[in-house]
Design a protein around this motif. Structure first.
Motif, PDB file in Angstrom:
ATOM      1  N   THR A 173       0.860  -1.191   0.000  1.00  0.00           N
ATOM      2  CA  THR A 173       0.000   0.000   0.000  1.00  0.00           C
ATOM      3  C   THR A 173       0.890   1.233   0.000  1.00  0.00           C
ATOM      4  N   PRO A 174       0.434   2.340  -0.600  1.00  0.00           N
ATOM      5  CA  PRO A 174       1.231   3.568  -0.608  1.00  0.00           C
ATOM      6  C   PRO A 174       1.048   4.371   0.677  1.00  0.00           C
ATOM      7  N   GLY A 175       1.821   5.428   0.809  1.00  0.00           N
ATOM      8  CA  GLY A 175       1.617   6.370   1.911  1.00  0.00           C
ATOM      9  C   GLY A 175       0.447   7.284   1.593  1.00  0.00           C
ATOM     10  N   ALA A 176      -0.272   7.727   2.634  1.00  0.00           N
ATOM     11  CA  ALA A 176      -1.430   8.601   2.450  1.00  0.00           C
ATOM     12  C   ALA A 176      -1.309   9.835   3.331  1.00  0.00           C
ATOM     13  N   TYR A 177      -1.748  10.969   2.803  1.00  0.00           N
ATOM     14  CA  TYR A 177      -1.782  12.221   3.556  1.00  0.00           C
ATOM     15  C   TYR A 177      -3.157  12.379   4.206  1.00  0.00           C
TER      16      TYR A 177
ATOM     17  N   THR B 160      -3.898  20.050  -1.244  1.00  0.00           N
ATOM     18  CA  THR B 160      -3.569  19.066  -2.268  1.00  0.00           C
ATOM     19  C   THR B 160      -2.078  18.786  -2.183  1.00  0.00           C
ATOM     20  N   PRO B 161      -1.716  17.559  -1.800  1.00  0.00           N
ATOM     21  CA  PRO B 161      -0.289  17.252  -1.670  1.00  0.00           C
ATOM     22  C   PRO B 161       0.326  16.917  -3.042  1.00  0.00           C
TER      23      PRO B 161
ATOM     24  N   ASP C 115       0.755  21.822  -1.645  1.00  0.00           N
ATOM     25  CA  ASP C 115       0.254  22.662  -0.559  1.00  0.00           C
ATOM     26  C   ASP C 115       0.941  22.388   0.773  1.00  0.00           C
ATOM     27  N   LEU C 116       2.076  21.712   0.755  1.00  0.00           N
ATOM     28  CA  LEU C 116       2.793  21.424   1.996  1.00  0.00           C
ATOM     29  C   LEU C 116       3.579  22.620   2.523  1.00  0.00           C
ATOM     30  N   ASP C 117       3.834  23.581   1.680  1.00  0.00           N
ATOM     31  CA  ASP C 117       4.638  24.739   2.084  1.00  0.00           C
ATOM     32  C   ASP C 117       4.039  25.422   3.310  1.00  0.00           C
TER      33      ASP C 117
ATOM     34  N   ASP D 259      12.247  19.844  -0.346  1.00  0.00           N
ATOM     35  CA  ASP D 259      12.079  21.195  -0.878  1.00  0.00           C
ATOM     36  C   ASP D 259      10.616  21.645  -0.877  1.00  0.00           C
ATOM     37  N   SER D 260       9.778  20.918  -0.148  1.00  0.00           N
ATOM     38  CA  SER D 260       8.341  21.222  -0.156  1.00  0.00           C
ATOM     39  C   SER D 260       7.971  22.417   0.702  1.00  0.00           C
TER      40      SER D 260
END
Length: 255
Positions: free
Chosen positions: A111-115, A124-125, A128-130, A152-153
């Motif tokens: 399974t992938p990672g989820a925000y 929206t990743p 929008d993490l900045d 660099d986010s």
């Protein structure tokens, strides 16, 4: 004649020792920190969960007795190498870095990672993490992905020892967003305390996430690895893995 008797006695002792070891229960190492729905303690204090039940199914397929042995996540690989546990079954992804120090069975799920963030947050990743405070459990593939792909986010990253610490700080407002295993996050957002949170997106395929989740083994345990691979194939083929996956996740995550 005397030397022959000594040699025969030594061989008998070795044979007895090897047979005794084969009869001893295999120690399945899981993280001592609960990771529901994969591993957690039931109301009666026993460990259960998707990977606990699946691990015992693998042992049954091998005809081996097994015991669950909780071990601190940060020390779980050293415990394996030191012989305190015989295998690691705790959503451990097969990565190049880990394969330098331990071996793995064939994968049994991916399974992938989820925000996850507040439902009312416009997010929206990863763009929008900045400026956001991002929580991640250390020593995980999500931590590796964060270090490699999100440096660099503009996110302010906080690392935690335990998954539930990350979850609690998100729900209490000390974090803006977290990145963790998608299946675990599907369970999190179903909790009453998390009704105002949702999965905002998943991480893309990246080398940090490896080749799926497998059972961690000592590099010299070739026979156990072969037996486990046969057991994994059997449990995947006979539908046991799919049944447990549907029971715990309402979807099939088995490879």
């Amino acid at each position: 004649m005397k030397n022959n008797l000594i040699t025969a006695a030594a061989l008998a002792l070795l044979t007895f020792s090897t047979a005794s070891q084969a009869d001893e229960p295999l120690q399945i190492g899981i993280s001592a920190e609960p990771y529901p729905p994969f591993t957690y303690t039931s109301a009666d204090g026993d460990w259960t969960g998707f990977e606990v039940e699946l691990g015992l199914a693998f042992c049954e397929a091998m005809g081996r007795e097994c015991e669950i042995k909780p071990t601190g996540w940060s020390g779980i690989i050293p415990s394996l190498k030191a012989g305190r546990i015989d295998m690691i079954m705790n959503s451990m992804s097969i990565t190049e870095a880990r394969q330098r120090v331990i071996d793995f069975s064939d994968p049994y799920y991916f399974t992938p990672g989820a925000y996850v963030a507040a439902r009312d947050m416009a997010f929206t990743p990863p763009e929008d993490l900045d400026g956001k405070v991002l929580g991640v459990q250390s020593a995980t593939t999500n931590a590796t992905y964060t270090r490699r792909a999100l440096r660099d986010s503009g996110a302010r990253v906080r690392l935690y020892d335990q998954a539930e610490q990350v979850n609690r700080d998100l729900l209490s407002g000390r974090l803006d967003v977290i990145l963790a295993d998608q299946i675990a996050m599907l369970e999190l957002v179903e909790r009453d305390a998390a009704e105002d949170f949702e999965i905002k997106g998943t991480a893309p395929h990246h080398p940090a996430y490896g080749d799926g989740v497998g059972i961690g083994l000592r590099q010299e345990d070739d026979a156990l690895e072969a037996d486990l691979n046969d057991a994994i194939a059997e449990v995947l083929e006979n539908g046991t893995c799919t049944r447990l996956s549907n029971e715990y996740f309402d979807t099939d995550i088995c490879t």
